[in-house]
Design a protein around this motif. Structure first.
Motif, PDB file in Angstrom:
ATOM      1  N   TYR A 235     -45.665 -26.236   7.997  1.00 24.51           N
ATOM      2  CA  TYR A 235     -44.282 -26.665   7.791  1.00 24.51           C
ATOM      3  C   TYR A 235     -44.154 -28.052   7.143  1.00 24.51           C
ATOM      4  O   TYR A 235     -44.986 -28.931   7.349  1.00 24.51           O
ATOM      5  N   ALA A 236     -43.074 -28.179   6.358  1.00 27.21           N
ATOM      6  CA  ALA A 236     -42.557 -29.456   5.845  1.00 27.21           C
ATOM      7  C   ALA A 236     -43.308 -30.007   4.646  1.00 27.21           C
ATOM      8  O   ALA A 236     -43.040 -31.131   4.228  1.00 27.21           O
ATOM      9  N   HIS A 237     -44.209 -29.227   4.081  1.00 30.27           N
ATOM     10  CA  HIS A 237     -44.931 -29.700   2.895  1.00 30.27           C
ATOM     11  C   HIS A 237     -44.919 -28.622   1.819  1.00 30.27           C
ATOM     12  O   HIS A 237     -44.832 -27.430   2.119  1.00 30.27           O
ATOM     13  N   THR A 238     -45.029 -29.047   0.578  1.00 31.55           N
ATOM     14  CA  THR A 238     -45.028 -28.103  -0.541  1.00 31.55           C
ATOM     15  C   THR A 238     -46.453 -27.661  -0.856  1.00 31.55           C
ATOM     16  O   THR A 238     -47.419 -28.363  -0.546  1.00 31.55           O
TER      17      THR A 238
ATOM     18  N   GLY B 264     -38.838 -34.948  -9.784  1.00 27.83           N
ATOM     19  CA  GLY B 264     -38.755 -36.249  -9.137  1.00 27.83           C
ATOM     20  C   GLY B 264     -39.580 -36.397  -7.883  1.00 27.83           C
ATOM     21  O   GLY B 264     -39.583 -37.464  -7.264  1.00 27.83           O
ATOM     22  N   GLN B 265     -40.313 -35.366  -7.494  1.00 26.64           N
ATOM     23  CA  GLN B 265     -41.081 -35.427  -6.243  1.00 26.64           C
ATOM     24  C   GLN B 265     -42.278 -36.359  -6.375  1.00 26.64           C
ATOM     25  O   GLN B 265     -43.012 -36.322  -7.356  1.00 26.64           O
ATOM     26  N   ILE B 266     -42.478 -37.206  -5.364  1.00 24.84           N
ATOM     27  CA  ILE B 266     -43.684 -38.019  -5.279  1.00 24.84           C
ATOM     28  C   ILE B 266     -44.351 -37.787  -3.932  1.00 24.84           C
ATOM     29  O   ILE B 266     -43.693 -37.512  -2.930  1.00 24.84           O
ATOM     30  N   LEU B 267     -45.654 -37.878  -3.924  1.00 24.03           N
ATOM     31  CA  LEU B 267     -46.449 -37.811  -2.711  1.00 24.03           C
ATOM     32  C   LEU B 267     -47.163 -39.143  -2.548  1.00 24.03           C
ATOM     33  O   LEU B 267     -47.254 -39.932  -3.490  1.00 24.03           O
ATOM     34  N   GLY B 268     -47.704 -39.369  -1.361  1.00 30.54           N
ATOM     35  CA  GLY B 268     -48.447 -40.615  -1.152  1.00 30.54           C
ATOM     36  C   GLY B 268     -49.668 -40.726  -2.037  1.00 30.54           C
ATOM     37  O   GLY B 268     -50.177 -41.830  -2.264  1.00 30.54           O
TER      38      GLY B 268
ATOM     39  N   ILE C  27     -35.992 -42.639  -3.398  1.00 31.81           N
ATOM     40  CA  ILE C  27     -35.250 -42.215  -2.220  1.00 31.81           C
ATOM     41  C   ILE C  27     -36.241 -41.718  -1.172  1.00 31.81           C
ATOM     42  O   ILE C  27     -36.915 -40.698  -1.362  1.00 31.81           O
ATOM     43  N   THR C  28     -36.352 -42.444  -0.085  1.00 28.05           N
ATOM     44  CA  THR C  28     -37.330 -42.143   0.952  1.00 28.05           C
ATOM     45  C   THR C  28     -37.024 -42.978   2.175  1.00 28.05           C
ATOM     46  O   THR C  28     -36.181 -43.889   2.127  1.00 28.05           O
TER      47      THR C  28
ATOM     48  N   SER D  14     -39.374 -38.818  -1.980  1.00 29.29           N
ATOM     49  CA  SER D  14     -40.390 -38.112  -1.194  1.00 29.29           C
ATOM     50  C   SER D  14     -39.905 -36.682  -0.959  1.00 29.29           C
ATOM     51  O   SER D  14     -38.722 -36.357  -1.148  1.00 29.29           O
ATOM     52  N   THR D  15     -40.813 -35.814  -0.550  1.00 33.06           N
ATOM     53  CA  THR D  15     -40.574 -34.370  -0.577  1.00 33.06           C
ATOM     54  C   THR D  15     -39.295 -33.930   0.133  1.00 33.06           C
ATOM     55  O   THR D  15     -38.528 -33.100  -0.382  1.00 33.06           O
ATOM     56  N   GLN D  16     -39.013 -34.492   1.314  1.00 34.19           N
ATOM     57  CA  GLN D  16     -37.873 -33.992   2.094  1.00 34.19           C
ATOM     58  C   GLN D  16     -36.525 -34.342   1.474  1.00 34.19           C
ATOM     59  O   GLN D  16     -35.487 -33.801   1.875  1.00 34.19           O
ATOM     60  N   TYR D  17     -36.519 -35.244   0.471  1.00 31.36           N
ATOM     61  CA  TYR D  17     -35.259 -35.671  -0.138  1.00 31.36           C
ATOM     62  C   TYR D  17     -35.131 -35.281  -1.609  1.00 31.36           C
ATOM     63  O   TYR D  17     -34.077 -35.512  -2.218  1.00 31.36           O
TER      64      TYR D  17
END
Length: 295
Positions: A56-59, A125-129, A146-147, A94-97
């Motif tokens: 859950y919660a990750h692409t 627009g998605q960024i990961l760490g 936005i994070t 970040s992914t959730q936003y």
């Protein structure tokens, strides 16, 4: 069917609710209590025990059989009252936003901003760490990230070399990230390693963080420099694990967030691969560590 459920810490409180739904459909359920730091962190031990693992919660990052990635998005007001002097803005989240970025873009354009919105690892627009490819073609004057928290903002600043504004959509607070302070801190960590003679090159067991070729390459560079160096296998990082080993400092080939965000948890210095190369004198400019390939 036996179903496995893997949740990040922020969603573990929903474990019973999610498990109950699967049971109502006639499935047996096993809940993972282990870490779930990102799409890179699939519970391979649990995967052996179940017919299907729901992460859950990750692409999707890894193509692993029997693993289903379940996204988790947080809605927020896309009408961000941005008031900055720069007029060309690159937009990331970040992914959730990131699912609302197109609405944010349209609103900012109504305010008179020229907005860049490029594709990230999976979404616009998605960024990961460990991945800031959404900023690869950045021509803007500044970045709006936005994070929640500042970690992704620091990463965006290092990657883009632009001014970065971090907007928390829950608290509705806008902050400018001072990248210079971050750079100073990283060079302090490099300086702590000057004169030390033994280094452990950390190799993650997590499937999306394992960079074995890089680990052995860094070990070779260390040996050529005259350091005593060995590759160290590790799953979850802790002060106790790293303190008990006889190395004076470490180089991290696992999740970059451990180096940049968690370093204060450890008494021994932890460098990124790029920082280690600066220490050895084979690199001049500090760059962001990104996981582009894993083995």
């Amino acid at each position: 069917m036996i179903v496995g459920i893997q949740l990040p810490d922020g969603l573990k409180r929903k474990a019973i609710e999610i498990a109950r739904k699967f049971e109502e459909e006639g499935h047996e359920v096993i809940i993972s209590a282990d870490s779930c730091f990102g799409a890179c962190d699939v519970d391979l031990s649990l995967l052996k025990e179940v017919d299907q693992l729901f992460h859950y919660a990750h692409t999707p990052l890894l193509k692993i059989g029997k693993v289903t990635y379940v996204p988790y998005f947080v809605d927020y007001d896309p009408e961000i009252p941005l008031k900055v002097e720069e007029k060309r803005i690159a937009l990331v989240a970040s992914t959730q936003y990131c699912h609302m970025l197109e609405k944010v873009k349209r609103y900012l354009e109504k305010l008179g901003y020229e907005v860049e919105l490029e594709k990230g690892p999976y979404y616009l627009g998605q960024i990961l760490g460990c991945n800031y490819s959404a900023l690869k073609k950045c021509r803007a004057e500044a970045v709006l990230c936005i994070t929640d928290g500042l970690f992704h903002g620091y990463g965006a600043a290092m990657y883009s070399r632009k001014k970065v504004y971090v907007y928390d959509p829950l608290s509705k607070v806008l902050k400018e990230v001072k990248a210079d302070e971050f750079f100073k801190e990283r060079f302090k960590q490099i300086a702590r390693c000057v004169g030390k003679r033994s280094v452990g090159v950390l190799l993650s067991k997590k499937p999306g963080q394992k960079r074995k070729n890089l680990a052995f390459e860094l070990k070779k560079k260390a040996r050529n420099f005259g350091l005593e160096a060995f590759v160290v296998s590790i799953e979850d990082f802790s002060e106790e694990k790293l303190f008990n080993l006889p190395f004076e400092f470490y180089v991290n080939t696992a999740c970059p967030r451990i180096t940049y965000d968690d370093y204060k948890r450890f008494s021994k210095p932890i460098l990124s691969p790029q920082e280690f190369e600066i220490l050895l004198g084979c690199r001049e400019e500090l760059e962001l560590d990104e996981i582009e390939k894993f083995e």
